[in-house]
Design an enzyme around this catalytic site. Structure first.
Site, PDB file in Angstrom:
ATOM      1  N   TRP A   1       0.817  -1.222   0.000  1.00 19.65           N
ATOM      2  CA  TRP A   1       0.000   0.000   0.000  1.00 19.65           C
ATOM      3  C   TRP A   1       0.849   1.269   0.000  1.00 19.65           C
ATOM      4  CZ3 TRP A   1      -4.519  -1.206   4.025  1.00 19.65           C
ATOM      5  CH2 TRP A   1      -5.224  -2.325   3.569  1.00 19.65           C
TER       6      TRP A   1
ATOM      7  N   HIS B   1      12.883  -2.782  -1.216  1.00 15.21           N
ATOM      8  CA  HIS B   1      12.049  -2.242  -2.296  1.00 15.21           C
ATOM      9  C   HIS B   1      12.839  -1.166  -3.035  1.00 15.21           C
ATOM     10  CE1 HIS B   1       8.837  -0.144  -4.377  1.00 15.21           C
ATOM     11  NE2 HIS B   1       8.163  -1.272  -4.267  1.00 15.21           N
TER      12      HIS B   1
ATOM     13  N   GLY C   1       4.816   1.893 -11.011  1.00 16.68           N
ATOM     14  CA  GLY C   1       3.993   3.097 -10.978  1.00 16.68           C
ATOM     15  C   GLY C   1       3.977   3.877 -12.273  1.00 16.68           C
TER      16      GLY C   1
ATOM     17  N   SER D   1       3.305  -2.323 -12.136  1.00 11.40           N
ATOM     18  CA  SER D   1       2.091  -2.098 -12.920  1.00 11.40           C
ATOM     19  C   SER D   1       1.289  -3.383 -13.180  1.00 11.40           C
ATOM     20  CB  SER D   1       2.426  -1.372 -14.237  1.00 11.40           C
ATOM     21  OG  SER D   1       3.028  -0.116 -13.961  1.00 11.40           O
TER      22      SER D   1
ATOM     23  N   GLY E   1       1.361  -2.697  -6.359  1.00 11.90           N
ATOM     24  CA  GLY E   1       1.345  -1.381  -5.708  1.00 11.90           C
ATOM     25  C   GLY E   1      -0.005  -0.709  -5.905  1.00 11.90           C
ATOM     26  N   GLY E   2      -0.079   0.198  -6.865  1.00 16.92           N
ATOM     27  CA  GLY E   2      -1.279   1.013  -7.088  1.00 16.92           C
ATOM     28  C   GLY E   2      -2.578   0.213  -7.113  1.00 16.92           C
TER      29      GLY E   2
HETATM   30  P1  13P Z   1       2.852  -0.507  -9.016  1.00 19.54           P
HETATM   31  O1  13P Z   1       2.006  -1.746  -9.036  1.00 19.54           O
HETATM   32  O2  13P Z   1       2.092   0.721  -8.585  1.00 19.54           O
HETATM   33  O3  13P Z   1       3.611  -0.313 -10.293  1.00 19.54           O
HETATM   34  O4  13P Z   1       3.956  -0.714  -7.860  1.00 19.54           O
HETATM   35  C1  13P Z   1       4.688  -1.887  -7.845  1.00 19.54           C
HETATM   36  C2  13P Z   1       5.438  -1.952  -6.574  1.00 19.54           C
HETATM   37  O5  13P Z   1       6.360  -1.199  -6.341  1.00 19.54           O
HETATM   38  C3  13P Z   1       5.004  -2.932  -5.566  1.00 19.54           C
HETATM   39  O6  13P Z   1       5.924  -3.057  -4.554  1.00 19.54           O
END
Ligand code: 13P
Length: 249
Positions: A10, A94, A172, A212, A233-234
């Site tokens: 998150w 990360h 992202g 992504s 992530g998102g």
């Molecule tokens: P996104 O899914 O937003 O690209 O982020 C990936 C991420 O960094 C998960 O740790």
């Protein structure tokens, strides 16, 4: 049947109230999901989310952890504090920690070993920048992150480690590595893991893809032989996108 591990990072999003609402929605919607699912809220929401997840199969994770167990480390959160809240998994190394906060492979390695010593399941993140990829340095960078990140980790402890391949240029940005591209890097990771722990441990290692991941691409990524899950992530911030990723099959 092959098992998958889907985790939601998150990042620095959501108040306590928002986190609890999301955790409850996910716990309900994923009650019948056969995959291993973890969510990693911000530190400030961990206690409340732990309570919200009581009785659910979802695993509580943290996004980072201090390198020391306790002491004079202003602003840091220790492994003991995380365990006290019911945290079972922790995302380490990360790319945002590496690139924005300067975490080195040596530091990440100390965190991995500390997490393991305390019974947490670390997710060790690796991945190259676009510049490194274009310079033909992908294998050198990812190989080093794996070898140094896992230095001193015993074969027994390695069984509790998940690797997440997250190409920095795909995080992202809406740019996903193609399933073929990701799979070939995962295969390379498995080759390095085989050198470190032998072919059988490498074969059973869990390697997540991150960058992504969306409901639209999850199934195609996970269909690849070397992709064992996703670090999202998102799209992990809303039930509408995270639930279909976790229920991709
Ligand atoms: P996104 O899914 O937003 O690209 O982020 C990936 C991420 O960094 C998960 O740790």
């Amino acid at each position: 049947m092959r098992s998958y591990y889907v985790a939601g990072n998150w990042k620095m999003h959501k108040t306590v109230g928002e986190s609890v609402a999301l955790a409850k929605a996910l716990a309900a919607a994923l009650a019948d999901c056969g995959e291993k699912v973890m969510i990693a809220p911000a530190f400030t929401s961990l206690a409340a989310v732990a309570e919200a997840l009581r009785g659910s199969k979802l695993i509580l994770g943290a996004q980072n952890m201090a390198v020391e167990e306790q002491g004079a480390h202003t602003g840091e959160v220790s492994v003991l504090m995380l365990k006290d809240l019911g945290v079972r998994a922790v995302i380490l190394g990360h790319s945002e920690r590496r690139h924005t906060y300067g975490e080195s492979d040596a530091l990440v390695n100390r965190k991995v070993r500390l997490a393991l010593a305390h019974g947490l399941e670390p997710i060790l993140c690796v991945g190259e920048t676009l510049e490194e990829r274009e310079a033909g340095r992908l294998e050198e960078v990812v190989g080093t992150q794996l070898r140094e990140g896992l230095a001193g980790v015993s074969p027994e402890d390695f069984k509790r480690v998940t690797i997440a391949y997250e190409p920095v240029w795909a995080i992202g940005t809406g740019k996903t590595a193609t399933p073929e591209d990701a799979d070939s890097v995962h295969a390379f990771c498995r080759k390095v893991l085989a050198e470190l722990y032998g072919p059988s441990a490498a074969k059973s290692a869990c390697i997540q893809y991150g960058g992504s991941v969306k409901p639209e691409n999850a199934a195609a990524l996970m269909a690849k032989p070397n992709i064992d899950g996703a670090l999202v992530g998102g799209a992990s911030l809303k039930p509408e996108s995270f639930v279909p990723i976790a229920k991709f099959r």
